[in-house]
Write an enzyme that holds these catalytic residues in place. Structure first.
Site, mmCIF file in Angstrom:
data_model
loop_
_atom_site.group_PDB
_atom_site.id
_atom_site.type_symbol
_atom_site.label_atom_id
_atom_site.label_comp_id
_atom_site.label_asym_id
_atom_site.label_seq_id
_atom_site.Cartn_x
_atom_site.Cartn_y
_atom_site.Cartn_z
ATOM 1 N NE ARG A 213 116.892 70.741 5.697
ATOM 2 C CZ ARG A 213 117.852 70.421 4.836
ATOM 3 N NH1 ARG A 213 118.798 69.633 5.207
ATOM 4 N NH2 ARG A 213 117.873 70.939 3.622
ATOM 5 C CB THR A 214 109.996 71.761 6.217
ATOM 6 O OG1 THR A 214 111.158 72.497 6.580
ATOM 7 C CG2 THR A 214 108.818 72.258 7.027
ATOM 8 C CE LYS B 106 96.131 72.239 -15.936
ATOM 9 N NZ LYS B 106 94.985 71.361 -15.657
ATOM 10 N NE ARG C 111 109.319 75.522 3.209
ATOM 11 C CZ ARG C 111 110.539 75.084 3.539
ATOM 12 N NH1 ARG C 111 111.421 74.785 2.599
ATOM 13 N NH2 ARG C 111 110.884 74.946 4.791
ATOM 14 C CG HIS D 289 110.651 77.653 8.827
ATOM 15 N ND1 HIS D 289 109.747 76.650 9.104
ATOM 16 C CD2 HIS D 289 111.643 77.087 8.105
ATOM 17 C CE1 HIS D 289 110.187 75.527 8.558
ATOM 18 N NE2 HIS D 289 111.327 75.761 7.948
#
Ligand code: CP
Length: 309
Positions: free
Chosen positions: A54-55, A82, A104, A132
């Site tokens: 969704r986000t 890496k 995120r 959030h």
């Protein structure tokens, strides 16, 4: 410029201002032509170090509908794998002259760390258990549109509160807007001293949702329970799942919410999630695009020579 890393620190009028801005985009998004060119020439980078449906999609759609050049960083194929540090990754994005970065990350505080290093606005799309913020804004917009107000409503936030950045941002947002917030969780998933956030805690689900105007369910976040107590799904559903019988204890017109992704049959019964009279779950997703358009617009106004945040 300002960032949007948390609801903490926002004034109620700033929250309301973002919700008001989002209203126009709800209407635009329901029309045939969804384009507005106000972010034309700006580059939006989405850097998601943790999974999202969704986000990520709604930030991508929001950026594109506002005319920005949107780039999604493919973390799995990136040099993060890496061993490149978060700060070096942030400096790399900055050197490419991003105009707005959405992040995120699985670690609480990681987004602030990046925001402190780069020259453009940073939006938090969820950091660990911390916050959030755009989820809380889209939830507030959904409630305000369905109920006509937020002040004075009783909102029960139920389930895995301990691991939930959604709960934290919603508590801050809804208490700032004058709602009476309850948190309802098994004792093992209730954060200690949560009363300090201005909420009333309950460990008995039936008591906690009695008379509530909004019942907001949270996902049981088993991936964040490594090394700790993990409830059995069947027992959890029996004691803390939202079933039609349990929902009958809430107000007769109570709104059911869930940020997604849902564990059907664990924290919420499918029949409740799919009850279109009561459930606002798909509406929450719709509001997500509008809220993210509002946030991208407001946060980039400085770069566009317009007075904003
Ligand atoms: N609600 C929410 O943040 O969903 P995603 O994890 O799919 O983005």
């Amino acid at each position: 410029h300002r960032d949007l890393v948390s609801i903490y620190g926002l004034q109620p009028w700033e929250i309301t201002g973002l919700l008001d801005e989002a209203e126009q985009w709800v209407e635009v998004n329901r029309g045939r032509t969804k384009h507005d060119e106000r972010l034309r020439g700006l580059t939006l980078i989405n850097a998601f170090f943790e999974n999202s449906t969704r986000t990520l999609l709604s930030f991508e759609i929001a950026g594109k509908r506002l005319g920005a050049d949107v780039v999604n960083m493919a973390v799995a194929q990136s040099s993060v794998k890496k061993g490149e540090t978060l700060i070096d990754t942030a400096m790399t994005l900055n050197a490419m002259r991003a105009d707005v970065i959405v992040i995120r990350h699985e670690s609480s505080g990681a987004v602030q760390l990046i925001a402190d290093k780069v020259d453009c606005p940073v939006l938090n799309a969820g950091d660990g258990r911390h916050e959030h913020p755009t989820q809380a804004l889209l939830d507030a917009l959904t409630i305000r549109r369905r109920k006509g107000r937020i002040e004075g409503l009783t909102v029960a936030i139920c389930g895995d509160v301990l691991h939930s950045r959604v709960a934290r941002s919603n508590i801050l947002c809804l208490t700032a807007l004058g709602a009476e917030v309850r948190v309802v969780a098994p004792p093992t998933l209730l954060p200690p001293a949560i009363e300090a956030m201005g909420v009333t805690p309950f460990t008995d689900f039936d008591e906690g949702i009695a008379g509530a105007d909004v019942v907001m369910m949270l996902r049981l976040q088993r991936e964040r329970m490594a090394g700790g107590f993990v409830p059995s799904p069947r027992e959890y559903h029996m004691l803390h799942g939202l079933t039609p019988e349990r929902l009958a204890r809430a107000a007769p017109d109570a709104l059911v919410m869930h940020p997604g992704p849902m564990n059907r049959g664990i924290e919420i019964a499918s029949s409740v999630a799919d009850d279109l009279q009561r459930s606002a779950i798909t509406e929450q997703v719709e509001m997500g695009v509008a809220v993210r358009m509002a946030c991208l617009d407001v946060l980039t106004r400085g770069r566009r020579g317009i007075e904003g945040w």
